[in-house]
Scaffold this motif. Structure first.
Motif, PDB file in Angstrom:
ATOM      1  N   ASN A   1     -15.784  42.715-126.812  1.00 13.05           N
ATOM      2  CA  ASN A   1     -14.510  42.850-127.531  1.00 13.05           C
ATOM      3  C   ASN A   1     -13.389  42.170-126.741  1.00 13.05           C
ATOM      4  O   ASN A   1     -12.579  41.429-127.290  1.00 13.05           O
ATOM      5  CB  ASN A   1     -14.204  44.332-127.751  1.00 13.05           C
ATOM      6  CG  ASN A   1     -12.858  44.560-128.413  1.00 13.05           C
ATOM      7  OD1 ASN A   1     -12.335  43.676-129.086  1.00 13.05           O
ATOM      8  ND2 ASN A   1     -12.277  45.728-128.213  1.00 13.05           N
ATOM      9  N   SER A   2     -13.378  42.422-125.418  1.00 15.39           N
ATOM     10  CA  SER A   2     -12.349  41.803-124.575  1.00 15.39           C
ATOM     11  C   SER A   2     -12.507  40.287-124.531  1.00 15.39           C
ATOM     12  O   SER A   2     -11.525  39.561-124.363  1.00 15.39           O
ATOM     13  CB  SER A   2     -12.424  42.378-123.159  1.00 15.39           C
ATOM     14  OG  SER A   2     -12.187  43.765-123.177  1.00 15.39           O
TER      15      SER A   2
ATOM     16  N   ARG B   1     -13.512  38.617-127.057  1.00 10.09           N
ATOM     17  CA  ARG B   1     -13.277  38.203-128.446  1.00 10.09           C
ATOM     18  C   ARG B   1     -14.547  37.670-129.128  1.00 10.09           C
ATOM     19  O   ARG B   1     -14.527  36.726-129.906  1.00 10.09           O
ATOM     20  CB  ARG B   1     -12.158  37.160-128.527  1.00 10.09           C
ATOM     21  CG  ARG B   1     -10.860  37.595-127.863  1.00 10.09           C
ATOM     22  CD  ARG B   1      -9.695  36.743-128.241  1.00 10.09           C
ATOM     23  NE  ARG B   1      -9.376  36.883-129.664  1.00 10.09           N
ATOM     24  CZ  ARG B   1      -8.740  37.924-130.204  1.00 10.09           C
ATOM     25  NH1 ARG B   1      -8.356  38.942-129.446  1.00 10.09           N
ATOM     26  NH2 ARG B   1      -8.477  37.936-131.496  1.00 10.09           N
TER      27      ARG B   1
ATOM     28  N   SER C   1     -16.732  39.057-131.608  1.00  8.78           N
ATOM     29  CA  SER C   1     -16.852  40.177-132.547  1.00  8.78           C
ATOM     30  C   SER C   1     -18.293  40.408-133.003  1.00  8.78           C
ATOM     31  O   SER C   1     -18.775  41.541-133.044  1.00  8.78           O
ATOM     32  CB  SER C   1     -15.958  39.923-133.770  1.00  8.78           C
ATOM     33  OG  SER C   1     -16.132  40.933-134.724  1.00  8.78           O
TER      34      SER C   1
ATOM     35  N   ILE D   1     -11.803  49.689-132.928  1.00  3.48           N
ATOM     36  CA  ILE D   1     -11.072  48.782-132.029  1.00  3.48           C
ATOM     37  C   ILE D   1     -11.409  47.331-132.351  1.00  3.48           C
ATOM     38  O   ILE D   1     -10.543  46.453-132.348  1.00  3.48           O
ATOM     39  CB  ILE D   1     -11.402  49.120-130.556  1.00  3.48           C
ATOM     40  CG1 ILE D   1     -10.910  50.540-130.220  1.00  3.48           C
ATOM     41  CG2 ILE D   1     -10.776  48.114-129.614  1.00  3.48           C
ATOM     42  CD1 ILE D   1     -11.402  51.069-128.896  1.00  3.48           C
TER      43      ILE D   1
ATOM     44  N   LEU E   1      -9.585  46.326-135.433  1.00  5.83           N
ATOM     45  CA  LEU E   1      -8.156  46.116-135.149  1.00  5.83           C
ATOM     46  C   LEU E   1      -7.907  44.808-134.398  1.00  5.83           C
ATOM     47  O   LEU E   1      -7.086  43.994-134.800  1.00  5.83           O
ATOM     48  CB  LEU E   1      -7.624  47.309-134.337  1.00  5.83           C
ATOM     49  CG  LEU E   1      -6.210  47.171-133.754  1.00  5.83           C
ATOM     50  CD1 LEU E   1      -5.185  47.053-134.869  1.00  5.83           C
ATOM     51  CD2 LEU E   1      -5.899  48.352-132.848  1.00  5.83           C
ATOM     52  N   ASN E   2      -8.667  44.595-133.300  1.00  2.00           N
ATOM     53  CA  ASN E   2      -8.371  43.472-132.403  1.00  2.00           C
ATOM     54  C   ASN E   2      -8.901  42.135-132.906  1.00  2.00           C
ATOM     55  O   ASN E   2      -8.224  41.111-132.785  1.00  2.00           O
ATOM     56  CB  ASN E   2      -8.959  43.747-131.012  1.00  2.00           C
ATOM     57  CG  ASN E   2      -8.222  44.862-130.296  1.00  2.00           C
ATOM     58  OD1 ASN E   2      -7.122  45.229-130.681  1.00  2.00           O
ATOM     59  ND2 ASN E   2      -8.821  45.423-129.274  1.00  2.00           N
ATOM     60  N   LEU E   3     -10.133  42.145-133.468  1.00  2.00           N
ATOM     61  CA  LEU E   3     -10.787  40.878-133.801  1.00  2.00           C
ATOM     62  C   LEU E   3     -10.916  40.635-135.296  1.00  2.00           C
ATOM     63  O   LEU E   3     -10.715  39.517-135.766  1.00  2.00           O
ATOM     64  CB  LEU E   3     -12.186  40.830-133.157  1.00  2.00           C
ATOM     65  CG  LEU E   3     -12.229  41.035-131.629  1.00  2.00           C
ATOM     66  CD1 LEU E   3     -13.637  40.851-131.117  1.00  2.00           C
ATOM     67  CD2 LEU E   3     -11.280  40.077-130.914  1.00  2.00           C
TER      68      LEU E   3
ATOM     69  N   GLN F   1      -9.120  41.989-137.742  1.00  2.00           N
ATOM     70  CA  GLN F   1      -7.839  42.071-138.459  1.00  2.00           C
ATOM     71  C   GLN F   1      -7.968  42.858-139.763  1.00  2.00           C
ATOM     72  O   GLN F   1      -7.315  42.570-140.749  1.00  2.00           O
ATOM     73  CB  GLN F   1      -7.305  40.663-138.753  1.00  2.00           C
ATOM     74  CG  GLN F   1      -7.064  39.807-137.508  1.00  2.00           C
ATOM     75  CD  GLN F   1      -6.020  40.425-136.580  1.00  2.00           C
ATOM     76  OE1 GLN F   1      -4.964  40.818-137.040  1.00  2.00           O
ATOM     77  NE2 GLN F   1      -6.335  40.520-135.301  1.00  2.00           N
TER      78      GLN F   1
ATOM     79  N   TYR G   1      -5.327  53.618-129.885  1.00  2.00           N
ATOM     80  CA  TYR G   1      -5.639  52.505-130.784  1.00  2.00           C
ATOM     81  C   TYR G   1      -5.251  52.816-132.229  1.00  2.00           C
ATOM     82  O   TYR G   1      -4.868  51.924-132.978  1.00  2.00           O
ATOM     83  CB  TYR G   1      -7.124  52.148-130.687  1.00  2.00           C
ATOM     84  CG  TYR G   1      -7.442  51.356-129.436  1.00  2.00           C
ATOM     85  CD1 TYR G   1      -7.071  50.021-129.330  1.00  2.00           C
ATOM     86  CD2 TYR G   1      -8.087  51.946-128.352  1.00  2.00           C
ATOM     87  CE1 TYR G   1      -7.336  49.287-128.180  1.00  2.00           C
ATOM     88  CE2 TYR G   1      -8.355  51.225-127.200  1.00  2.00           C
ATOM     89  CZ  TYR G   1      -7.975  49.885-127.114  1.00  2.00           C
ATOM     90  OH  TYR G   1      -8.228  49.168-125.989  1.00  2.00           O
TER      91      TYR G   1
ATOM     92  N   ARG H   1      -1.622  52.038-132.428  1.00  2.00           N
ATOM     93  CA  ARG H   1      -1.400  50.595-132.574  1.00  2.00           C
ATOM     94  C   ARG H   1      -1.651  50.127-134.003  1.00  2.00           C
ATOM     95  O   ARG H   1      -0.945  49.265-134.526  1.00  2.00           O
ATOM     96  CB  ARG H   1      -2.324  49.834-131.613  1.00  2.00           C
ATOM     97  CG  ARG H   1      -1.857  49.838-130.158  1.00  2.00           C
ATOM     98  CD  ARG H   1      -2.743  48.970-129.296  1.00  2.00           C
ATOM     99  NE  ARG H   1      -2.885  47.627-129.875  1.00  2.00           N
ATOM    100  CZ  ARG H   1      -3.841  46.769-129.525  1.00  2.00           C
ATOM    101  NH1 ARG H   1      -4.719  47.107-128.599  1.00  2.00           N
ATOM    102  NH2 ARG H   1      -3.911  45.578-130.090  1.00  2.00           N
ATOM    103  N   THR H   2      -2.680  50.729-134.645  1.00  2.00           N
ATOM    104  CA  THR H   2      -2.984  50.361-136.046  1.00  2.00           C
ATOM    105  C   THR H   2      -1.839  50.761-136.959  1.00  2.00           C
ATOM    106  O   THR H   2      -1.407  49.982-137.812  1.00  2.00           O
ATOM    107  CB  THR H   2      -4.289  51.045-136.503  1.00  2.00           C
ATOM    108  OG1 THR H   2      -5.316  50.749-135.568  1.00  2.00           O
ATOM    109  CG2 THR H   2      -4.696  50.543-137.882  1.00  2.00           C
TER     110      THR H   2
END
Length: 739
Positions: free
Chosen positions: A123-124, A126, A128, A160, A163-165, A167, A200, A203-204
């Motif tokens: 995840n860090s 990127r 996915s 997560i 959310l992060n990758l 979208q 998280y 953040r969402t």
């Protein structure tokens, strides 16, 4: 992730060892477990120095007794530490070592733990697709071993990723909510993972502009971080709170939280400098340590250069302030003008404040007027609808029945007009709420068309109804507001169309899971509206022209109510019209398909069998209006109910003291003491008898007062007989069950 979730008692199978050696091995295993658990706690609070000592010690013990499971787990936890320190390459190396051993010894739950950590690293980085793959592998192993402890953590990390990758904010929110159920219902809740969940999800919510929900979740994460000393979580949540407050336009709050985050970051860095150096020396030798020290020296040099730049900036700032001060002196003469301007503004503000107070008083007077006039209209209307119901129950001829049905429709239409005025007032005051219920949309529209058929026939106008067969039979939405919208729009088309046609069309626009969007179209070939008037007709008390008002009549409220109701439901009304050729109104609404619901809410049946429960019961009707007394009494006696009447609140109190009643129907406005006062007095000596308010007052602002003074339920007048029977029946049945 709390490491206590993955411990499985390690059993020494060798029966040839002496009992003393077995005890020593078991003691060593217990010590390794303790060290690994403590190491993970140290990582969670970012105490890497202590964590390294604990992991090295546990690794020595594990190698001494050749326990491969704990050797692998030591590497897996070390990988987690490197992941938190953003050293992803070293984390991957340790994790591959752990996974290799775990596959060799078939430690499937240890593998699941490692796969989840691997997904975090991906995840860090990127990646996915691979991250989702490793989460799926972890889930498969958990299911295979009938172990649900990791489900919440897997769902959290999926959220997560969303959310992060990916979208995909809505899917992220769904996974976070599902994860919360598993994490918080665990026998030993993992507070670190719960704090990550709140962070998280906050953040969402922030990405969705739900700032209050974002603040609530981020604060919850911060509270756990403070309680458990989760240093990294505190640093992240304070930074998140700073960003949300900045989005909300609170710069002071944003700066306050940012300072806290930076302070925690600096203290964490200072705390772990020695651990980083020791780790570099241990793993890569003195050269690596020197390299790290060189990097630190370069950073210090950079900071010194930055300080010099800041000093120069300060000098320039002082010079700039001096220049600005000189300019301020030159502008001194303008102060008098500004003072006068401020004085004028203050005067205007005072006038505006006074105007606002007058507007609020006028609004209160309007609300009071509407409440009074609707009560006065509802009272005789109750007599009309009540007598109509009684006459329809007495086997009228077909001709009489037709007239009585027309009278019933007219009464209901008048009630609808009264409700329209109230609804418009509530819509403008933002007091209308959306009610969710299951209903058949096609039948609902058909009922509207049946109710409007006589009006269309009088105009010699044909109504054509087209309903898309792909639309589910049961939908979840607000059927009353849908009916209001359609009655107003179709009624408007009928009013302005003579010897013509009206087409009503409902088509499926799109569907996403249980949610479906429908296009509504009401089209006619009637009078039409000029382009200049097309926007104005949606305003209150506005029609196409004075000539149209004289020719067709009406209040000009219908389309205004439609516009406000659609806005409340998240939609807009669109109009295409040409004078002399007709009009076409369209809008789109979102529903939820009922077949996706686990628990279907059925509509109330049209008739309810109350005979057995209500038969022989004694009910007191408290009503000062003689006609209303007679109507209510006859409706009750038709169901073999013993009925007594009191003309006012005082008589009602005396009757209830001296006689036994099963239920009381209480009017509100009466001479002497009101129904509310009478009910409060009755409750002083009788707290069990059901008392139902039978009233024509507007309920919205009086519900708390009614229930606070002891009413069991409320029936607004004029009422539908089925609803009247249902509420009486429910309270009589409840009273019987508690006796």
């Amino acid at each position: 992730m709390n490491f206590t979730h993955i411990w499985v008692f390690f059993i020494i199978f060798s029966s040839t060892l002496p009992s003393q050696d077995v005890d020593e091995v078991e003691e060593t295993n217990a010590e390794i477990q303790r060290l690994l658990s403590e190491a993970e706690k140290s990582i969670n609070v970012l105490d890497f120095d202590k964590a390294l000592q604990q992991l090295n010690t546990s690794l020595e013990f594990s190698k001494a007794i050749n326990n491969k499971k704990y050797i692998a787990l030591s590497s897996s936890i070390l990988a987690k530490m490197y992941y938190i320190r953003h050293e992803y390459s070293r984390a991957t190396t340790e994790l591959n070592r752990a996974i290799s051993i775990q596959r060799e010894i078939e430690d499937e739950m240890g593998l699941a733990y490692s796969y989840i950590t691997y997904a975090k690293i991906l995840n860090s980085e990127r990646d996915s697709n691979r991250a989702h793959k490793y989460l799926n592998l972890a889930e498969s192993l958990s299911i295979k071993n009938n172990n649900t402890e990791y489900f919440g953590i897997i769902l959290l990390n999926r959220g997560i990723l969303n959310l992060n990758l990916d979208q995909n904010l809505s899917l992220a929110l769904s996974n976070f909510n599902k994860a919360e159920e598993y994490l918080k219902n665990d026998e030993t809740p993992d507070l670190y993972e719960i704090s990550r969940l709140h962070f998280y999800r906050g953040r969402t919510h922030a990405a969705l502009k739900n700032f209050n929900l974002a603040l609530a979740d981020l604060q919850a994460a911060s509270d756990i971080g403070i309680d458990q000393n989760f240093t990294g979580m505190l640093m992240s949540t304070n930074k998140g709170l700073s960003e949300v407050h900045e989005e909300m336009g609170n710069p002071e709050k944003a700066l306050e939280f940012l300072k806290i985050s930076n302070m925690i970051r600096d203290s964490t860095y200072n705390m772990n400098k020695e651990a980083i150096a020791v780790d570099a020396t241990t793993r890569y030798g003195v050269d690596a340590m020197k390299s790290s020290l060189n990097e630190l020296a370069l950073q210090n040099a950079e900071q010194e250069r930055s300080l010099k730049v800041n000093k120069l900036t300060t000098i320039l700032s002082v010079a700039l302030i001096t220049i600005l001060s000189l300019l301020t002196l030159s502008l001194y003469k303008n102060n008098n003008l500004r003072a006068r301007a401020n004085e004028l503004l203050q005067k205007k503000n005072t006038e505006l404040t006074k105007a606002k107070e007058n507007a609020e008083k006028a609004s209160m007077a309007k609300a009071q007027f509407l409440s009074t006039i609707t009560h006065e209209l509802r009272t005789p209307l109750y007599a009309v609808t009540g007598l109509t119901h009684l006459l329809l129950e007495e086997s009228p001829t077909e001709n009489q029945k037709e007239h009585l049905n027309s009278l019933k429709f007219s009464g209901e239409y008048l009630l609808s007009l009264i409700n329209n005025i109230l609804d418009l007032n509530k819509l403008e005051a933002n007091k209308v709420e959306i009610m969710e219920a299951s209903f058949n949309l096609e039948k609902r529209i058909s009922d509207v068309l049946i109710a409007l058929k006589n009006s269309a026939d009088d105009k010699h106008t044909k109504i054509h109804f087209n309903f898309d067969k792909e639309i589910p039979r049961k939908l979840k939405g607000d059927p009353l507001k849908i009916s209001q919208i359609l009655i107003n729009l179709i009624g408007n088309s009928i009013k302005f169309t003579e010897d013509g046609d009206i087409w009503i069309s409902v088509k499926k626009a799109k569907q996403d899971g249980p949610f479906i969007w429908l296009n509504f179209e009401i089209k006619d070939n009637g009078e039409g509206i000029t382009k200049e008037k097309q926007k104005a007709i949606f305003e209150n008390f506005t029609q196409g022209s004075t000539q149209i008002n004289r020719k067709f009549g009406g209040t000009g409220l219908g389309l205004s109510i439609v516009k406000n109701l659609l806005h409340l439901l998240g939609s807009d009304i669109n109009l295409e019209s040409e004078l002399g050729k007709g009009s076409c109104f369209t809008f789109e609404l979102k529903f939820e398909a009922e077949e996706y619901q686990n628990n279907e809410t059925s509509e109330l049946p049209s008739t309810i069998d109350n005979t057995e429960v209500m038969k022989g019961k004694k009910i007191l009707v408290v009503e000062d209006n003689k006609i209303n007394q007679m109507i209510t009494r006859k409706i009750l006696e038709k169901n073999d109910i013993i009925c007594d009447v009191a003309d006012n609140g005082t008589d009602a109190i005396e009757k209830i003291k001296s006689e036994d009643f099963d239920l009381v129907l209480m009017d509100i406005h009466m001479p002497g003491i009101s129904g509310i006062e009478a009910t409060a007095e009755i409750r002083k000596f009788n707290s069990n008898i059901p008392i139902i308010a039978l009233t024509a007052v507007t309920l919205d602002d009086n519900l708390d007062e009614f229930y606070g003074n002891g009413f069991s339920d409320i029936i607004p007048k004029p009422y539908k007989t089925e609803e009247f029977y249902r509420k009486i029946n429910n309270h009589l049945a409840l009273r019987e069950s508690t006796v």
